[in-house]
Structures are given as C-alpha cells and as structure tokens.
Design a protein around this motif. Sequence first.
Motif, PDB file in Angstrom:
ATOM      1  N   GLY A  98       0.829  -1.192   0.000  1.00 23.05           N
ATOM      2  CA  GLY A  98       0.000   0.000   0.000  1.00 23.05           C
ATOM      3  C   GLY A  98       0.866   1.245   0.000  1.00 23.05           C
ATOM      4  O   GLY A  98       2.096   1.190  -0.063  1.00 23.05           O
ATOM      5  N   ILE A  99       0.226   2.390   0.088  1.00 24.36           N
ATOM      6  CA  ILE A  99       0.942   3.668   0.089  1.00 24.36           C
ATOM      7  C   ILE A  99       1.845   3.788   1.324  1.00 24.36           C
ATOM      8  O   ILE A  99       2.983   4.247   1.215  1.00 24.36           O
ATOM      9  N   GLY A 100       1.367   3.353   2.472  1.00 29.46           N
ATOM     10  CA  GLY A 100       2.167   3.447   3.703  1.00 29.46           C
ATOM     11  C   GLY A 100       3.443   2.638   3.624  1.00 29.46           C
ATOM     12  O   GLY A 100       4.530   3.130   3.982  1.00 29.46           O
ATOM     13  N   GLU A 101       3.339   1.382   3.149  1.00 26.74           N
ATOM     14  CA  GLU A 101       4.526   0.546   3.025  1.00 26.74           C
ATOM     15  C   GLU A 101       5.500   1.117   2.000  1.00 26.74           C
ATOM     16  O   GLU A 101       6.715   1.084   2.178  1.00 26.74           O
ATOM     17  N   LEU A 102       4.984   1.650   0.918  1.00 24.79           N
ATOM     18  CA  LEU A 102       5.822   2.246  -0.113  1.00 24.79           C
ATOM     19  C   LEU A 102       6.584   3.449   0.428  1.00 24.79           C
ATOM     20  O   LEU A 102       7.775   3.627   0.146  1.00 24.79           O
ATOM     21  N   LEU A 103       5.917   4.277   1.218  1.00 25.95           N
ATOM     22  CA  LEU A 103       6.590   5.435   1.819  1.00 25.95           C
ATOM     23  C   LEU A 103       7.688   5.006   2.783  1.00 25.95           C
ATOM     24  O   LEU A 103       8.772   5.607   2.806  1.00 25.95           O
ATOM     25  N   VAL A 104       7.443   3.953   3.562  1.00 22.15           N
ATOM     26  CA  VAL A 104       8.471   3.466   4.491  1.00 22.15           C
ATOM     27  C   VAL A 104       9.687   2.975   3.722  1.00 22.15           C
ATOM     28  O   VAL A 104      10.831   3.282   4.089  1.00 22.15           O
ATOM     29  N   VAL A 105       9.472   2.232   2.646  1.00 20.54           N
ATOM     30  CA  VAL A 105      10.585   1.740   1.833  1.00 20.54           C
ATOM     31  C   VAL A 105      11.356   2.903   1.231  1.00 20.54           C
ATOM     32  O   VAL A 105      12.598   2.912   1.235  1.00 20.54           O
ATOM     33  N   LEU A 106      10.670   3.898   0.721  1.00 18.91           N
ATOM     34  CA  LEU A 106      11.352   5.056   0.131  1.00 18.91           C
ATOM     35  C   LEU A 106      12.156   5.830   1.163  1.00 18.91           C
ATOM     36  O   LEU A 106      13.267   6.301   0.877  1.00 18.91           O
TER      37      LEU A 106
END
Length: 66
Positions: free
Chosen positions: A5-13
Amino acid sequence: MFGMGIGELLVVLVIILVVFGAGRLPEVMGSLGKGVQAFKKGLREPPEIDVTPEKVEPDAKAKREA
C-alpha cells in the motif's frame, strides 16, 4: 503494486533515502533504470550462436590420429 500500500511504499522510500542519502539517490536510480533497460533489451534480442569451427593445431591432430 507488489501487494504494497501507500504506507509501506513510503516506508521503503524513506529507508532507501536514509541508506543512500539525498546526494547519491539520483545516481542510484539512474543506474537502476539503465540496468532495467539492458535487461529488457536482452529479453528482446535473440541469443547469439557461435558457429565458428574449432581450430585444431597440427600437433594435436597428429596425436589424435596415433
């Protein structure tokens, strides 16, 4: 996208930004893009087949015949 999701993607970035730093991030992403392009190009091109015959040295040929 990969079940994220968007949250996981932001954490990875954010983790990528911390590991590589803001200065090297464009360089890393450019290298990644070039690698993906080369991979796609390799998938599109047929494999090269080498059909040149082996060179046999005269001494090796004489040893095989004996």
